[in-house]
Design a protein around this motif. Structure first.
Motif, short mmCIF file in Angstrom:
data_model
loop_
_atom_site.label_atom_id
_atom_site.label_comp_id
_atom_site.label_asym_id
_atom_site.label_seq_id
_atom_site.Cartn_x
_atom_site.Cartn_y
_atom_site.Cartn_z
N ASP A 20 -2.78 -8.89 -23.36
CA ASP A 20 -2.41 -7.75 -24.21
C ASP A 20 -3.28 -7.64 -25.46
O ASP A 20 -2.80 -7.30 -26.54
N VAL A 21 -4.54 -7.94 -25.32
CA VAL A 21 -5.47 -7.85 -26.45
C VAL A 21 -5.97 -6.42 -26.58
O VAL A 21 -6.36 -5.80 -25.60
N SER A 22 -5.94 -5.89 -27.80
CA SER A 22 -6.51 -4.57 -28.07
C SER A 22 -7.82 -4.75 -28.84
O SER A 22 -7.99 -5.71 -29.59
N ILE A 23 -8.73 -3.82 -28.63
CA ILE A 23 -10.03 -3.86 -29.29
C ILE A 23 -10.25 -2.53 -29.99
O ILE A 23 -10.06 -1.46 -29.38
N GLY A 24 -10.63 -2.56 -31.25
CA GLY A 24 -10.81 -1.33 -32.00
C GLY A 24 -11.98 -1.38 -32.95
O GLY A 24 -12.54 -2.44 -33.23
N THR A 25 -12.34 -0.22 -33.43
CA THR A 25 -13.41 -0.10 -34.42
C THR A 25 -13.04 1.02 -35.38
O THR A 25 -12.25 1.91 -35.05
N SER A 26 -13.58 0.97 -36.57
CA SER A 26 -13.33 2.02 -37.56
C SER A 26 -14.58 2.25 -38.39
O SER A 26 -15.44 1.37 -38.52
N VAL A 27 -14.68 3.44 -38.95
CA VAL A 27 -15.83 3.80 -39.76
C VAL A 27 -15.36 4.78 -40.84
O VAL A 27 -14.45 5.57 -40.60
N GLY A 28 -15.97 4.70 -42.02
CA GLY A 28 -15.55 5.61 -43.09
C GLY A 28 -16.22 5.27 -44.41
O GLY A 28 -17.34 4.75 -44.45
N LYS A 51 6.76 -10.28 -30.81
CA LYS A 51 6.99 -8.85 -30.88
C LYS A 51 6.86 -8.34 -32.31
O LYS A 51 7.50 -8.85 -33.23
N GLY A 52 6.00 -7.36 -32.50
CA GLY A 52 5.83 -6.74 -33.81
C GLY A 52 4.88 -7.45 -34.74
O GLY A 52 4.66 -7.01 -35.86
N ILE A 53 4.30 -8.56 -34.31
CA ILE A 53 3.37 -9.32 -35.16
C ILE A 53 2.15 -9.71 -34.34
O ILE A 53 2.28 -10.17 -33.20
N GLU A 54 0.97 -9.52 -34.90
CA GLU A 54 -0.26 -9.91 -34.23
C GLU A 54 -1.25 -10.49 -35.22
O GLU A 54 -1.17 -10.23 -36.42
N VAL A 55 -2.17 -11.28 -34.70
CA VAL A 55 -3.29 -11.74 -35.51
C VAL A 55 -4.50 -10.89 -35.13
O VAL A 55 -4.62 -10.45 -33.98
N SER A 56 -5.37 -10.65 -36.09
CA SER A 56 -6.47 -9.72 -35.86
C SER A 56 -7.76 -10.24 -36.50
O SER A 56 -8.00 -10.00 -37.69
N GLY A 198 -9.74 2.90 -30.52
CA GLY A 198 -9.88 1.70 -29.74
C GLY A 198 -9.20 1.77 -28.39
O GLY A 198 -8.75 2.84 -27.96
N ILE A 199 -9.12 0.62 -27.75
CA ILE A 199 -8.57 0.48 -26.41
C ILE A 199 -7.43 -0.51 -26.44
O ILE A 199 -7.52 -1.57 -27.08
N THR A 200 -6.34 -0.19 -25.76
CA THR A 200 -5.19 -1.07 -25.64
C THR A 200 -5.03 -1.50 -24.18
O THR A 200 -5.56 -0.86 -23.28
N PRO A 201 -4.30 -2.60 -23.94
CA PRO A 201 -4.14 -3.09 -22.55
C PRO A 201 -3.32 -2.12 -21.70
O PRO A 201 -2.56 -1.31 -22.21
#
Length: 201
Positions: A20-28, A51-56, A198-201
């Motif tokens: 269930d790893v998500s990968i994202g990017t941001s720019v601004g 549930k409701g908590i993740e490390v990033s 980004g992309i989610t599982p």
């Protein structure tokens, strides 16, 4: 400090084996006093732990490429006044940050179908910053500015961050907005605001 950095670097490769790893990017925009006087981009991985908590783990690059004012000072040794002329001084600050964030996602605890496609997260992190601060130095003698040289400050320092985001999910993708503050333990702090996707599982 070295032990903390080693643990952070050892942890990052392991996240790719998690489910269930998500990968994202941001720019601004990055803010060095003004919210839009620089730019940034960021790449992050979201790893749920409960549930409701993740490390990033995330990598962020920030830079300011505009003119910046520097206060003058008086050199008491030779009586000359060293000054940065804001109309002639060109400088930039830039940093690459590697940090590990702990993110809380309160909407995950609700079962309302209306908000199932909405993702709101907020959190804080710690890591380190590889930075470079540069500006041109002028010496003011008899009301004439003379170029002296470039003053540079480079190194590695501890870094902390806070950030929040709001995403909208559709199928396995998401798009949203994010804002935060980075590099404010030993640095002066840089604000960021931008778009993320980004992309989610």
């Amino acid at each position: 400090m070295k032990n903390k950095l080693l643990l952070l670097l050892l942890f990052i490769p392991n996240v790719f084996y998690a489910q269930d790893v998500s990968i994202g990017t941001s720019v601004g925009f990055a803010g060095y006093g003004s919210p839009v006087d620089g730019y940034y981009f960021s790449f992050n991985v979201g790893v749920p732990i409960i549930k409701g908590i993740e490390v990033s783990p995330n990598f962020t690059f920030v830079s300011n490429l505009k003119n910046k004012p520097i206060e003058y000072y008086w050199n008491s040794i030779d009586g000359e006044q060293y000054i940065i002329n804001t109309e002639k001084a060109h400088g930039n600050d830039m940093a690459g940050l590697i940090e590990l964030d702990l993110i809380v996602k309160p909407f995950a605890y609700f079962r309302n179908k209306k908000i199932s496609s909405i993702d709101f997260g907020m959190g804080a992190g710690y890591g380190f910053s590889v930075y470079s601060d540069n500006y041109y130095n002028y010496r003011d003698i008899n009301a004439t500015s003379q170029f002296v040289g470039t003053i540079s400050k480079n190194g590695v320092r501890s870094s902390a961050s806070v950030r929040l985001y709001y995403n909208y999910h559709f199928k396995k993708y998401y798009v949203g907005i994010t804002a935060g503050m980075h590099d404010f333990i030993e640095g002066e702090g840089v604000s960021t605001i931008g778009l993320q996707f980004g992309i989610t599982p």
